[in-house]
Design an enzyme around this catalytic site. Structure first.
Site, mmCIF file in Angstrom:
data_model
loop_
_atom_site.group_PDB
_atom_site.id
_atom_site.type_symbol
_atom_site.label_atom_id
_atom_site.label_comp_id
_atom_site.label_asym_id
_atom_site.label_seq_id
_atom_site.Cartn_x
_atom_site.Cartn_y
_atom_site.Cartn_z
ATOM 1 C CD1 TRP A 196 -2.643 1.841 0.487
ATOM 2 C CD2 TRP A 196 -1.151 2.427 2.260
ATOM 3 N NE1 TRP A 196 -2.935 3.216 0.867
ATOM 4 C CE2 TRP A 196 -2.117 3.556 1.845
ATOM 5 C CE3 TRP A 196 -0.238 2.830 3.172
ATOM 6 C CZ2 TRP A 196 -2.132 4.696 2.473
ATOM 7 C CZ3 TRP A 196 -0.180 3.769 3.779
ATOM 8 C CH2 TRP A 196 -1.125 4.914 3.691
ATOM 9 C CD GLU B 225 -4.609 -1.524 2.292
ATOM 10 O OE1 GLU B 225 -3.495 -1.700 2.702
ATOM 11 O OE2 GLU B 225 -5.450 -0.986 3.327
ATOM 12 C CE LYS C 299 -6.524 6.305 2.901
ATOM 13 N NZ LYS C 299 -5.577 6.191 3.858
ATOM 14 C CG ASP D 105 -8.585 -0.734 4.516
ATOM 15 O OD1 ASP D 105 -9.596 -0.170 4.917
ATOM 16 O OD2 ASP D 105 -7.530 -0.623 5.226
ATOM 17 C CG HIS E 14 -8.614 2.112 1.926
ATOM 18 N ND1 HIS E 14 -7.534 1.472 1.989
ATOM 19 C CD2 HIS E 14 -8.492 2.584 3.219
ATOM 20 C CE1 HIS E 14 -6.496 1.960 2.723
ATOM 21 N NE2 HIS E 14 -7.258 2.524 3.502
ATOM 22 C CG HIS F 40 -6.229 -4.352 5.258
ATOM 23 N ND1 HIS F 40 -5.254 -3.155 5.298
ATOM 24 C CD2 HIS F 40 -5.259 -5.259 5.418
ATOM 25 C CE1 HIS F 40 -3.965 -3.828 5.311
ATOM 26 N NE2 HIS F 40 -4.026 -5.117 5.240
ATOM 27 C CG ASP G 133 -10.220 7.118 10.997
ATOM 28 O OD1 ASP G 133 -8.963 7.305 10.432
ATOM 29 O OD2 ASP G 133 -10.645 6.565 11.844
ATOM 30 C CG ASP H 138 -7.186 3.228 9.258
ATOM 31 O OD1 ASP H 138 -7.223 1.971 8.749
ATOM 32 O OD2 ASP H 138 -6.817 4.134 8.755
ATOM 33 C CG ASP I 110 -5.221 -1.370 8.484
ATOM 34 O OD1 ASP I 110 -4.796 -0.802 9.401
ATOM 35 O OD2 ASP I 110 -5.390 -1.015 7.228
#
Ligand code: RNT
Ligand code: ZN
Length: 415
Positions: A181, A222, A224, A255, A258, A282, A290, A292, A322
Site C-alpha cells: 500500500w 491495496e 484507497k 480495505d 477505503h 483489511h 477516517d 481506521d 487494520d
C-alpha cells in the site's frame, strides 16, 4: 440441558450444525495487525505518522519499544480465541548495533526476533513494506515519485521486503501475504493523473521482475480512495489496483475503509471472487474521513463475513484487521476488533445460506426477509461462548477485568 446444547438444538431446527460452524471458525486464520499497539510508530524512533493516515488520542501506556509491543501483543493474544497470525510492517524491524540499515537494505536478519516470537507461539507472519513515516517519503510520493533516486529507493525497499516475506514463509512453514500500500497522491487537482500511475505500475513491475517463490509468498495490492492531506488524487485508486493485480497475477486487497462512504466491500466480494482465485481484506471501520476506527460487530462487518461464507470462500480470502485508536486502551481496542471479526464469521457460519438462496431464486422475498430477521434472535452468543471455552479464552465481558489489571500492573508503569 446446558445453554450450548439448547443453542445447538435451536440451530439444528433450521438445518445448521453448530459443531461444524465452530470447527470451520477454528480453522480460519485472522491476521492481526501489530500496529494497533503503538499507534503505527514502529521501531525506527519515528515521532510522527504521515502518509495520509493518523492516530488520534493519547491514552496512557502506549508500547514504546519492541519488548513492550510484544508484551502487549501477547496480552491481546490471550484474549482472542481461534487461529491467529501476525501482520507486521517493515518499520517494525529490529536494529542491533551494526545492522542499523535504511529501509532499502533491510534483511531477514532484522526480523529474526519476530520469527522467534512467532515460532514460540505457533503463528504465521504476514508482511507489509512501509512507504510512509520516512524522510524519503516526505514529499508524499514513493513508488510514483518522478525523482529517480527516490523512486528507486522505494523499489529497493519493495524488493527487500519480498525477500523478507520469503524468509518468514520458509521459517514458519506457512505462506506469507505481502501487501503493498502506498500513500502517494495529491492535495490539489493534479495536472497529470496518468504519469504517476504509469510510474507506480512500472515500479511494481520492477519489484515483481526480481522473481519470488509463489508457493511461499502471495503478493497483494491495496487501493484507497483518498488520504488526509491528499484529498484530490490517489495514485493507487481502486481501478488502478484491481486492474494492475489482475493483469500481473497478484491479489487485490480491499480495505473497507477505503471507499466512498455509501460503497460497501460486502457487495464487491462476489465480483472479485468470480474473477480471482484469491482476494485479501483489511477489516476496519470507516467513519466519515477516517478509515481506521476499531471494528464493531456491525451490519457491514457481518455482511462481509456472510459474503465470504455463503460463497464458500473461507480458504480464498486472506482476512486481516487494520485499525488504530490511541484514544482508548490499545490492547482492549485490539481485542474488541479482532473478536468482532470472529463473531461476524461465526454468525455467518450459523446462517442457513442454502435455504436463503432458494428463497431468493423462487422469488419468496417476504419469507427471505422474515428468515434473515429471525436469524438475528437465535442464540448465537451461546455458540460464541462455547467457541471461546474450547479455546480457553474468556467469552463474556469479564475479559476486561484482565485489561484493568494489566493497566494497573504494566501500562501505568510506562511513564
Ligand atoms: C492505510 C492502509 C494501510 C495502513 C497500514 C498501516 O490507509 O489501510 O493498510 O493502515 O499499512
Ligand atoms: Zn488497510
Amino acid at each position: 440441558m446446558n445453554n450450548y446444547d439448547y443453542a445447538k438444538q435451536r440451530y439444528a431446527e433450521i438445518g445448521i450444525d453448530t459443531e461444524e460452524a465452530i470447527a470451520r471458525l477454528q480453522n480460519t486464520p485472522i491476521s492481526i495487525h501489530c500496529w494497533q499497539g503503538d499507534d503505527v510508530r514502529g521501531f525506527e524512533g519515528a515521532t510522527s505518522l504521515d502518509g495520509g493516515i493518523q492516530t488520534t488520542g493519547n491514552y496512557p501506556g502506549v508500547a514504546r519499544n519492541a519488548e513492550e509491543l510484544m508484551e502487549d501483543f501477547d496480552k491481546m493474544l490471550s484474549l482472542v480465541p481461534g487461529k491467529k497470525r501476525i501482520n507486521l510492517h517493515a518499520n517494525y524491524a529490529f536494529f542491533e548495533g551494526k545492522n542499523k540499515v535504511d529501509r532499502d537494505a533491510l534483511t531477514p536478519e532484522n526480523f529474526k526476533k519476530w520469527v522467534e516470537f512467532a515460532k514460540e507461539r505457533n503463528l504465521g507472519i504476514d508482511f507489509n513494506p512501509t512507504f510512509f513515516s520516512h524522510p524519503m517519503a516526505s514529499s508524499g510520493l514513493t513508488l510514483s515519485n518522478p525523482n529517480d533516486e527516490i523512486r528507486n529507493f522505494w523499489i529497493r525497499h519493495g524488493i527487500a521486503c519480498l525477500r523478507i516475506a520469503e524468509y518468514f514463509a520458509r521459517e514458519l512453514g506457512t505462506p506469507c501475504l505481502l501487501n503493498f500500500w502506498i500513500p502517494d497522491g495529491y492535495k490539489e487537482t493534479p495536472a497529470d493523473r496518468f504519469g504517476p500511475r504509469q510510474r507506480f505500475a512500472d515500479s511494481l513491475d520492477k519489484i515483481l521482475a526480481t522473481g519470488y517463490d509463489k508457493s511461499l509468498v502471495y503478493i497483494s495490492l491495496e487501493s484507497k480512495v483518498f488520504g488526509i492531506g491528499v484529498e484530490s488524487y490517489t495514485v493507487g485508486s481502486s481501478e488502478f489496483c484491481v486492474n494492475y493485480a489482475a493483469s500481473r497475477g497478484i491479489i487485490s486487497l480491499m480495505d473497507n475503509g477505503h471507499y466512498h462512504p455509501t460503497e460497501v466491500v460486502s457487495d464487491k466480494i462476489s465480483s472479485m471472487l468470480l474473477f480471482n482465485e484469491k482476494i485479501a481484506l483489511h477489516i476496519t471501520r470507516g467513519v466519515r474521513w477516517d478509515s481506521d476506527h476499531v471494528v464493531l460487530f456491525d451490519d457491514e462487518t457481518k455482511e462481509i463475513a456472510r459474503e465470504i461464507v455463503r460463497n464458500d470462500a473461507l480458504d480464498r480470502v486472506f482476512i486481516a484487521t487494520d485499525y488504530f485508536d490511541a484514544s482508548i486502551n490499545r490492547i482492549a481496542a485490539w481485542v474488541i476488533g479482532a473478536r468482532n471479526v470472529q463473531k461476524a464469521l461465526l454468525c455467518a457460519l450459523l446462517a442457513p445460506d442454502k435455504k436463503l438462496k432458494e428463497l431468493q431464486d423462487s422469488g419468496s422475498f417476504t419469507e427471505m426477509l422474515m428468515l434473515n430477521e429471525e436469524l438475528k434472535f437465535l442464540p448465537f452468543a451461546e455458540v460464541w461462548h462455547e467457541f471461546c471455552r474450547r479455546n480457553g479464552i474468556i467469552a463474556d465481558r469479564s475479559w476486561f477485568d484482565s485489561i484493568k489489571e494489566y493497566e494497573k500492573d504494566v501500562l501505568s508503569k510506562r511513564i
